[in-house]
Write a protein that holds these residues in place. Structure first.
Motif, PDB file in Angstrom:
ATOM      1  N   ALA A 329       0.867  -1.167   0.000  1.00 37.83           N
ATOM      2  CA  ALA A 329       0.000   0.000   0.000  1.00 37.83           C
ATOM      3  C   ALA A 329       0.908   1.221   0.000  1.00 37.83           C
ATOM      4  O   ALA A 329       1.646   1.466   0.958  1.00 37.83           O
ATOM      5  N   TYR A 330       0.877   1.984  -1.091  1.00 41.41           N
ATOM      6  CA  TYR A 330       1.820   3.079  -1.297  1.00 41.41           C
ATOM      7  C   TYR A 330       1.084   4.403  -1.247  1.00 41.41           C
ATOM      8  O   TYR A 330       0.151   4.638  -2.018  1.00 41.41           O
ATOM      9  N   PHE A 331       1.506   5.290  -0.318  1.00 39.15           N
ATOM     10  CA  PHE A 331       0.863   6.591  -0.119  1.00 39.15           C
ATOM     11  C   PHE A 331       1.776   7.725  -0.592  1.00 39.15           C
ATOM     12  O   PHE A 331       1.797   8.801   0.011  1.00 39.15           O
ATOM     13  N   GLY A 332       2.547   7.517  -1.645  1.00 41.24           N
ATOM     14  CA  GLY A 332       3.467   8.545  -2.116  1.00 41.24           C
ATOM     15  C   GLY A 332       2.757   9.841  -2.458  1.00 41.24           C
ATOM     16  O   GLY A 332       1.774   9.839  -3.195  1.00 41.24           O
ATOM     17  N   ALA A 333       3.234  10.947  -1.887  1.00 36.33           N
ATOM     18  CA  ALA A 333       2.701  12.290  -2.137  1.00 36.33           C
ATOM     19  C   ALA A 333       1.250  12.462  -1.700  1.00 36.33           C
ATOM     20  O   ALA A 333       0.596  13.428  -2.087  1.00 36.33           O
ATOM     21  N   ALA A 334       0.728  11.541  -0.908  1.00 39.08           N
ATOM     22  CA  ALA A 334      -0.622  11.720  -0.370  1.00 39.08           C
ATOM     23  C   ALA A 334      -0.599  12.817   0.693  1.00 39.08           C
ATOM     24  O   ALA A 334       0.413  13.057   1.350  1.00 39.08           O
ATOM     25  N   ARG A 335      -1.730  13.486   0.855  1.00 41.95           N
ATOM     26  CA  ARG A 335      -1.825  14.567   1.829  1.00 41.95           C
ATOM     27  C   ARG A 335      -2.991  14.292   2.782  1.00 41.95           C
ATOM     28  O   ARG A 335      -4.124  14.111   2.344  1.00 41.95           O
ATOM     29  N   PHE A 336      -2.659  14.278   4.056  1.00 41.67           N
ATOM     30  CA  PHE A 336      -3.669  14.101   5.093  1.00 41.67           C
ATOM     31  C   PHE A 336      -3.888  15.461   5.741  1.00 41.67           C
ATOM     32  O   PHE A 336      -3.069  15.942   6.531  1.00 41.67           O
ATOM     33  N   ASN A 337      -4.979  16.082   5.414  1.00 47.08           N
ATOM     34  CA  ASN A 337      -5.230  17.435   5.902  1.00 47.08           C
ATOM     35  C   ASN A 337      -6.733  17.676   5.977  1.00 47.08           C
ATOM     36  O   ASN A 337      -7.353  18.131   5.025  1.00 47.08           O
ATOM     37  N   GLY A 338      -7.314  17.328   7.094  1.00 50.25           N
ATOM     38  CA  GLY A 338      -8.740  17.587   7.293  1.00 50.25           C
ATOM     39  C   GLY A 338      -9.578  16.351   7.486  1.00 50.25           C
ATOM     40  O   GLY A 338     -10.700  16.433   7.994  1.00 50.25           O
ATOM     41  N   SER A 339      -9.088  15.191   7.101  1.00 51.75           N
ATOM     42  CA  SER A 339      -9.851  13.958   7.292  1.00 51.75           C
ATOM     43  C   SER A 339      -9.535  13.346   8.651  1.00 51.75           C
ATOM     44  O   SER A 339      -8.429  13.492   9.176  1.00 51.75           O
ATOM     45  N   GLU A 340     -10.502  12.678   9.196  1.00 48.07           N
ATOM     46  CA  GLU A 340     -10.275  11.877  10.395  1.00 48.07           C
ATOM     47  C   GLU A 340      -9.816  10.489   9.949  1.00 48.07           C
ATOM     48  O   GLU A 340     -10.595   9.730   9.376  1.00 48.07           O
ATOM     49  N   VAL A 341      -8.553  10.173  10.181  1.00 47.18           N
ATOM     50  CA  VAL A 341      -7.945   8.945   9.700  1.00 47.18           C
ATOM     51  C   VAL A 341      -7.560   8.078  10.887  1.00 47.18           C
ATOM     52  O   VAL A 341      -6.904   8.549  11.819  1.00 47.18           O
ATOM     53  N   THR A 342      -7.957   6.816  10.849  1.00 47.58           N
ATOM     54  CA  THR A 342      -7.598   5.904  11.940  1.00 47.58           C
ATOM     55  C   THR A 342      -7.157   4.561  11.383  1.00 47.58           C
ATOM     56  O   THR A 342      -7.685   4.083  10.380  1.00 47.58           O
ATOM     57  N   PHE A 343      -6.163   3.973  12.046  1.00 48.30           N
ATOM     58  CA  PHE A 343      -5.665   2.635  11.752  1.00 48.30           C
ATOM     59  C   PHE A 343      -5.816   1.741  12.986  1.00 48.30           C
ATOM     60  O   PHE A 343      -5.024   0.838  13.196  1.00 48.30           O
ATOM     61  N   GLU A 344      -6.819   1.994  13.805  1.00 47.94           N
ATOM     62  CA  GLU A 344      -6.976   1.252  15.053  1.00 47.94           C
ATOM     63  C   GLU A 344      -7.136  -0.248  14.774  1.00 47.94           C
ATOM     64  O   GLU A 344      -7.970  -0.662  13.970  1.00 47.94           O
ATOM     65  N   GLY A 345      -6.312  -1.049  15.459  1.00 55.33           N
ATOM     66  CA  GLY A 345      -6.409  -2.501  15.322  1.00 55.33           C
ATOM     67  C   GLY A 345      -5.853  -3.054  14.027  1.00 55.33           C
ATOM     68  O   GLY A 345      -5.990  -4.252  13.759  1.00 55.33           O
ATOM     69  N   ALA A 346      -5.212  -2.197  13.211  1.00 53.63           N
ATOM     70  CA  ALA A 346      -4.639  -2.690  11.949  1.00 53.63           C
ATOM     71  C   ALA A 346      -3.417  -3.558  12.235  1.00 53.63           C
ATOM     72  O   ALA A 346      -2.690  -3.345  13.206  1.00 53.63           O
TER      73      ALA A 346
END
Length: 392
Positions: A329-346
């Motif tokens: 899973a490649y997140f190159g140049a992705a921008r996290f700005n304003g979303s609620e992002v969670t990886f709980e239990g991943a």
């Protein structure tokens, strides 16, 4: 205008259908019969020659056949002639069967073409009820017509790509509002029919074909849950989800190329809960998550998932309980700005999750572990926005 477009798109299939018709190319019957007789005679002569050579030299002058021997020779000659006649009869019967089958195929192709024309014409009608009838007729034709199934699918997908008025103006009349609602029911029906025929228990199945929803505006539920995609292409490039739910629950991606690049999630839900990405490539390059909810609680166990250049600028994005067991899973140049992002239990057990070139990554708020096999986090220094802009 949309009806005219559909009619034009439908008529472009005529050449495909003409090429698909079985063309009988047989030599003239006189030539075929002459060749058959010559071949049969040659085979008989060859067998006689072989037998005589096995018996050795024979003094024909010393042989004085009696009546019984003459009768046997006559019987053998008649048998040979009858055998040649049987071969000729088989050739004639074969040609007749070929011509009959070709005629039946042409009649069947003609029937399919007539059904296709009628169904596609209904899709361009001004009345929603007639369009609904055309949708069901085209889906039924796709079930029956294996050779033209992709063509029927292309027309249904083209209908979903047609521009339309998503919501009425505040001062719109009641009749206009009812018309928009009825046309939305036509689109909802198409999504439902496609999803139903992609499921494992579907028969006849549409799996393995190409589905192009490029630029489609989705404002209703898309029930793609429980489908199996092992080949073909599923194209949502540039599509917009403005309302409704696009469900890929319990879907297995095992070789199909899925293109969700440049999509916009404005509202509604895009859910891959319980999905399994076992092989193939899933593209979310440049996708913008501006609102709604996205759930990736899936098993990534062999496929490659590209979030290159994705923008997480609103709504909720869940990777809770996801398992990264293999693949990437490649997140190159992705921008996290304003979303609620969670990886709980991943779980990160062998797969590679590359967040190094992404900006706005906050491991603490995301619920990411400090270290995990295959989890590649950015350094503590802030990643320069716009870095790593090259597409994979």
């Amino acid at each position: 205008m949309s009806g005219l477009r559909l009619r034009r798109a439908a008529r472009t299939t005529d050449r495909r259908q003409r090429r698909a018709e079985l063309q009988v190319r047989l030599v003239p019957i006189s030539v075929a019969l002459a060749a058959t007789i010559v071949l049969a005679g040659a085979v008989a002569a060859g067998l006689i020659t072989l037998i005589l050579s096995a018996l050795g030299p024979v003094d024909l002058a010393a042989i004085k056949p009696g009546t019984g021997e003459v009768l046997e020779i006559v019987k053998i000659s008649l048998a040979v002639v009858a055998g040649i006649g049987g071969v000729v009869a088989l050739v004639v019967a074969y040609r007749k069967q070929r011509v009959t089958e070709a005629g039946e195929n042409r009649e069947q192709a003609k029937l399919y073409t007539e059904r296709f024309d009628k169904a596609s014409d209904k899709l361009g009608d001004d009345a929603a009820a007639v369009r609904l009838a055309g949708v069901h007729a085209l889906a039924a034709l796709a079930d029956d017509w294996a050779g033209g199934r992709q063509t029927c699918i292309d027309v249904l997908c083209a209908y979903l790509r047609m521009p339309y008025e998503v919501s009425p103006e505040p001062d719109a009349s009641v009749e206009h509002r009812l018309l928009l609602r009825s046309m939305a029911e036509v689109r909802r029906t198409i999504w439902g029919l496609i999803g139903a025929r992609l499921r494992l228990a579907a028969g006849p199945s549409w799996r393995g074909h190409d589905f192009d929803f490029t630029g489609a505006v989705i404002d209703c539920d898309v029930p793609f849950f429980g489908v199996r995609l092992s080949s073909g292409t599923l194209m949502f490039n540039g599509a917009q989800i403005v309302d409704g739910n696009v469900w890929f629950h319990d879907t297995e991606f095992s070789g199909c190329e899925v293109v969700l690049s440049n999509m916009e999630l404005i509202g509604g839900e895009l859910s891959f809960q319980g999905a399994k990405f076992s092989s193939g490539v899933i593209w979310l390059v440049g996708t913008q998550f501006r609102g709604g909810e996205v759930s990736f609680g899936a098993d990534f166990c062999g496929a490659e998932v590209w979030f290159h250049g994705a923008r997480f600028g609103g709504g909720k994005v869940w990777f809770d309980q996801a398992r990264f067991l293999n693949g990437k899973a490649y997140f190159g140049a992705a921008r996290f700005n304003g979303s609620e992002v969670t990886f709980e239990g991943a779980r990160f057990d062998g797969g590679e999750v590359d967040l190094r070139a992404a900006s706005g990554v906050d491991p603490a708020s995301f619920g990411l572990p400090a270290t995990a096999p295959g989890l590649l986090l950015p350094s503590r220094e802030e990643v320069t926005p716009g870095a790593d802009q090259q597409s994979p």
